[in-house]
Scaffold this motif. Structure first.
Motif, PDB file in Angstrom:
ATOM      1  N   ASN A 156       7.789  12.329   0.907  1.00 35.19           N
ATOM      2  CA  ASN A 156       6.850  12.124  -0.002  1.00 35.19           C
ATOM      3  C   ASN A 156       6.153  10.638   0.169  1.00 35.19           C
ATOM      4  O   ASN A 156       6.982   9.599   0.251  1.00 35.19           O
ATOM      5  N   ASN A 157       4.933  10.614   0.466  1.00 40.29           N
ATOM      6  CA  ASN A 157       4.605   9.085   0.585  1.00 40.29           C
ATOM      7  C   ASN A 157       3.257   9.167  -0.122  1.00 40.29           C
ATOM      8  O   ASN A 157       2.253   9.840  -0.448  1.00 40.29           O
ATOM      9  N   PHE A 158       3.326   7.871  -0.964  1.00 41.52           N
ATOM     10  CA  PHE A 158       1.992   7.495  -1.673  1.00 41.52           C
ATOM     11  C   PHE A 158       1.356   6.104  -1.433  1.00 41.52           C
ATOM     12  O   PHE A 158       2.215   5.104  -0.838  1.00 41.52           O
ATOM     13  N   PHE A 159       0.097   6.143  -1.391  1.00 39.27           N
ATOM     14  CA  PHE A 159      -0.757   4.979  -0.915  1.00 39.27           C
ATOM     15  C   PHE A 159      -1.799   4.561  -1.967  1.00 39.27           C
ATOM     16  O   PHE A 159      -2.385   5.434  -2.792  1.00 39.27           O
ATOM     17  N   THR A 160      -1.790   3.341  -2.121  1.00 40.54           N
ATOM     18  CA  THR A 160      -2.770   2.621  -3.177  1.00 40.54           C
ATOM     19  C   THR A 160      -3.681   1.905  -2.412  1.00 40.54           C
ATOM     20  O   THR A 160      -3.350   0.801  -1.666  1.00 40.54           O
ATOM     21  N   PHE A 161      -5.009   2.015  -2.603  1.00 41.89           N
ATOM     22  CA  PHE A 161      -5.932   1.395  -1.782  1.00 41.89           C
ATOM     23  C   PHE A 161      -6.708   0.537  -2.903  1.00 41.89           C
ATOM     24  O   PHE A 161      -6.440   0.697  -4.113  1.00 41.89           O
TER      25      PHE A 161
ATOM     26  N   ILE B   2       0.992  -1.347  -0.087  1.00 46.44           N
ATOM     27  CA  ILE B   2       0.080   0.033   0.006  1.00 46.44           C
ATOM     28  C   ILE B   2       0.702   1.177  -0.101  1.00 46.44           C
ATOM     29  O   ILE B   2       0.575   2.329  -0.826  1.00 46.44           O
ATOM     30  N   TRP B   3       2.080   1.117   0.811  1.00 48.53           N
ATOM     31  CA  TRP B   3       2.663   2.621   1.139  1.00 48.53           C
ATOM     32  C   TRP B   3       3.925   2.630   0.371  1.00 48.53           C
ATOM     33  O   TRP B   3       4.994   1.550   0.359  1.00 48.53           O
ATOM     34  N   ARG B   4       4.413   3.587  -0.357  1.00 54.29           N
ATOM     35  CA  ARG B   4       5.774   3.897  -0.758  1.00 54.29           C
ATOM     36  C   ARG B   4       6.246   5.347  -0.300  1.00 54.29           C
ATOM     37  O   ARG B   4       5.294   6.074  -0.261  1.00 54.29           O
ATOM     38  N   THR B   5       7.457   5.241  -0.063  1.00 51.99           N
ATOM     39  CA  THR B   5       8.038   6.460   0.360  1.00 51.99           C
ATOM     40  C   THR B   5       9.290   6.705  -0.196  1.00 51.99           C
ATOM     41  O   THR B   5      10.042   6.064  -0.504  1.00 51.99           O
ATOM     42  N   ALA B   6       9.492   8.075  -0.352  1.00 49.87           N
ATOM     43  CA  ALA B   6      10.657   9.015  -0.657  1.00 49.87           C
ATOM     44  C   ALA B   6      11.028  10.010   0.323  1.00 49.87           C
ATOM     45  O   ALA B   6      10.567  10.800   0.122  1.00 49.87           O
TER      46      ALA B   6
END
Length: 796
Positions: free
Chosen positions: A679-684, A644-648
């Protein structure tokens, strides 16, 4: 143009001799019924060429003008399994066996394994942001994507990488101006037309020797025949409203490719300015400025380009690009004047202004790929015309402390000026592969003319009169002849690159009423080199070196005055000299997740703002200073934490050591600062996505200023709709409204503080819709002289 035609004719003749009149024909059919399959996609390719077509109503296809050799024939049809066969062509007429396609088993559940590229990929010497098919694909525009790119600092229309100003390239060419035109053009490019963004902090000699870092935006390439497009619509509001719309069209046949783009943006934005300064005299005279500015901006961007394949290896084309940016300004301000802490008088100001930037660019290009894979040559002829029309008038009223009496007559100051700029350029490059690497060589001839007609007018007896002492006509010409050679190769676990750029420059600037001529002539070499060592996939090491030059913007190269109020002005400096930079970087990459970059930059003759007082008026002017050294450390972490979670995220530490040359009593200054970002990206599930970013920049010393800290946070949610052809996105920028520019200074004659707040807190709702063949990927080209257009400072 004769040279271009000669080279085109020569290469076309070569192709005419080598190419044969061989033809290949065949048919596509159903494997069971043996019925023909009309309008199936057929692709023929080998290591040198690639063609594509569709079958007719009888399932027949034909390829013409083929060279003898072995080819791979690939066939695709909706509802059927794809199929590929090998074809040998060694006769003028070849008939391929019937390709029978079998129906895909749609009754069985499929298990799809799809390999996706990581959103952020660390390579030695660069960071890659894979935009296509990622959470950033429909983020809005290129500007929105850059806000998420790691190691970038974006503030007040400026972009820097590890403390170095960045130039932006698109498909090998820089495409932005500065200031308002920079924002307008980048907002015109939708994010779903971008394949990836490369961030290069220490570019090689093949790039223009501007002394800047590089942000290289690579657009998606059109793979199949057909038509595709994208429509965008957005609306938002903070304290003031904004909206945008645009359409992007792409079409490709076997020989012809077309790209067209039109965008329109309209917004209102406030600028809140506050400044205090105290003159260190016996009275401790102080000035407090407050100014609230309402700006309305309208931007139109138009682009269309045609590429035509004369032969499978030879392509010619043209590109036209136009943008118009109009901005009106209405501002109300006051200046309070005090002596020994007691209010003495007040000046009220009402300002109205309008500026229009009109930019036109044209490009003719020629490309030829030789039989040897990777060997190619290219020629580009470019012409650019950039026109600025500026007008601004300020009504100054001088009142006593109680604001009941005028202690002197009102003063109206009007500043109209125009500045047309013409840039002509001819560029060429040649790439030759070797056994272990590749040799890249090229040249550029560029001629620039700048004509500035500046007037300073003040009211006398109820009418505006031109002040001859402050008005001028300024003519500037610049001729730059450059050539470069760059060699890159790989030897087992080692990669290396060496390059050399030669520039011969001649510049001359002269004000019409002055006999003094500012000449700048030089012949200089700009080398670059890098060495990389990768003992394993886990550990990678690199070192790089480059020498660059940076030239001032054309607007700064004259005596132009920016009138703020009777006691605060900005003036240009026609005596500014170029800056020479030496850059060294050491980097370590661990498991392509952690990276550490140590940077050293030494700038000789760099520019900085100097403040001085003339008749109680604070004057700000760019001047050269002897030296500035910057040392930085960038530690970053990019990883998919889970499904779900990716970060940079990362931390950058800076130290800036400036030798100012005794500006207002300041000779040497050392400043330390840091930049923290995440920077954080979430995919649900159900096609929902979200992202959250935050950044903080600590106080930092730059020149005579101490820059105030600032923090910014952004959040957005988005939902994919209409079978993934559309996306709806809601974003909230600068949640806590903390992004602003603040500057403190304390010199031998004065101390003060400047605070500038642009409206950055707003809600934005955007809708993107893709139409046509969604598998078709677009191709984009840009104007070559836009490298030089970055010196056109359209930010008034």
């Amino acid at each position: 143009m004769r040279v271009l035609f000669f080279i085109w004719a020569l290469c076309s003749s070569e192709q005419a001799l080598l190419a044969q009149t061989n033809r290949l024909s065949g048919s596509i059919a159903d494997s069971l019924s043996k019925q023909p399959l009309p309008y199936a996609t057929v692709q023929l390719k080998n290591q040198y060429t690639q063609q594509a077509t569709t079958t007719d109503a009888n399932g027949q296809y034909t390829f013409k003008k083929l060279e003898a050799g072995s080819y791979e024939l690939g066939v695709a049809y909706v509802g059927y399994n794809n199929k590929s066969i090998t074809i040998e062509i060694n006769a003028s007429e070849t008939t391929a066996p019937v390709v029978a396609l079998s129906l895909a088993n749609i009754n069985l559940k499929e298990i799809k394994v799809k390999a996706s590229k990581p959103l952020f990929l660390e390579e030695v010497g660069k960071t890659i942001v894979n935009v296509a098919e990622s959470v950033l694909a429909n983020a809005g525009s290129v500007v929105d994507v850059l806000k998420y790119a790691p190691s970038l600092i974006i503030n007040d229309n400026s972009i820097s990488i590890r403390g170095k100003e960045a130039m932006i390239l698109i498909d090998g060419r820089q495409t932005n101006l500065t200031g308002e035109s920079l924002e307008g053009i980048l907002n015109a490019l939708p994010s779903n037309s971008i394949e990836k963004i490369e961030i290069i902090s220490n570019p090689s000699a093949k790039y223009d020797a501007t002394g800047k870092a590089v942000i290289h935006i690579r657009t998606l390439k059109m793979k199949n025949l057909g038509t595709t497009g994208n429509y965008t619509l957005g609306a938002g509001t903070g304290r003031l409203p904004r909206y945008n719309t645009g359409i992007l069209l792409n079409h490709r046949t076997q020989k012809l490719s077309f790209v067209g783009n039109f965008t329109h943006q309209q917004l209102q934005q406030y600028v809140d300015f506050e400044a205090t300064r105290t003159i260190k005299n016996a009275l401790e005279t102080s000035f407090i400025d407050n100014d609230f500015d309402n700006r309305k901006r309208r931007t139109e961007f138009l682009k269309f380009g045609l590429d035509y394949a004369i032969t499978p290896r030879t392509t010619v084309g043209m590109l036209f690009q136009s943008d118009q940016n109009t901005r009106t300004r209405n501002a109300d301000g006051t200046t309070k004047i005090s002596n020994t802490g007691r209010l003495d008088s007040v000046v009220t100001l009402q300002t109205q202004g309008k500026v229009r930037y009109q930019n036109r660019n044209g490009n003719l290009f020629f490309r030829h790929e030789f039989k040897q894979k990777g060997r190619e040559m290219a020629l580009d002829a470019d012409y650019g015309y950039y026109h600025t029309d500026f007008w601004e008038a300020t009504d100054n009223r001088f009142l006593n402390a109680a604001r009941t009496l005028n202690y002197r007559p009102s003063l109206v100051v009007s500043v109209p000026w125009t500045q047309p700029i013409q840039i002509q350029s001819l560029r060429g490059n040649y790439v030759h592969p070797t056994t272990k690497g590749s040799l890249d060589a090229g040249f550029q001839l560029r001629h620039t003319t700048v004509n500035t007609d500046f007037e300073y007018q003040s009211q006398v007896d109820g009418r505006l009169v031109t002040d001859a002492q402050k008005s001028f006509l300024y003519n500037y010409t610049e001729q730059v002849n450059a050539a470069y050679i760059n060699y890159a190769a790989k030897e087992k676990k080692w990669n290396y690159q060496v390059g050399l750029r030669l520039e011969d420059s001649h510049a001359k600037g002269q004000t019409q009423k002055s006999t003094q001529i500012n000449r700048q002539d030089y012949l200089q070499l700009f080398p670059s080199a890098s060495l990389q060592y990768a003992p394993s996939d886990t550990h990678q090491y690199a070192v790089s070196y480059s020498r660059k030059i940076s030239r001032p913007s054309y607007t700064n190269l004259n005596d132009q005055i920016v009138y703020i109020n009777p006691f605060r002005q900005v003036i240009g400096n026609p005596l500014l000299q170029p800056t020479i930079m030496t850059n060294v970087e050491l980097s370590y990459l661990y498991n392509r997740v952690w990276s550490v970059v140590l940077s050293y930059s030494n700038k000789a003759n760099d520019w900085t703002n100097n403040l001085f007082i003339e008749n109680n008026t604070l004057v700000s002017q760019l001047q050269n200073m002897p030296q500035e050294i910057m040392i930085s450390t960038d530690v970053s972490y990019r990883k998919s934490v889970n499904k779900i979670w990716r970060t940079a995220s990362g931390l950058m530490l800076f130290q800036v050591r400036s030798r100012l040359g005794n500006f207002e009593g300041i000779d040497f200054r050392v400043g330390n600062s840091y930049y923290l970002y995440t920077n954080n990206f979430f995919t649900f599930k159900n096609n929902w996505r979200a992202d959250f970013t935050a950044s903080y920049v600590s106080p930092q010393a730059l020149g005579i200023y101490i820059i105030s800290p600032f923090i910014q946070t952004n959040v957005s949610i988005q939902k994919t709709l209409l079978h993934k052809n559309a996306e709806l996105r809601l974003s909230f920028s600068d949640i806590f409204n903390t992004l602003y520019v603040g500057q403190d200074y304390n010199t031998i004659s004065q101390r003060g503080f400047n605070h500038r707040k642009i409206e950055t807190q707003y809600l934005q709702l955007s809708f993107n819709y893709k139409f046509g063949n969604n598998n078709v990927k677009v191709k984009d080209r840009k104007i070559g002289i836009d490298r030089e257009s970055s010196r056109i400072n359209q930010n008034q």
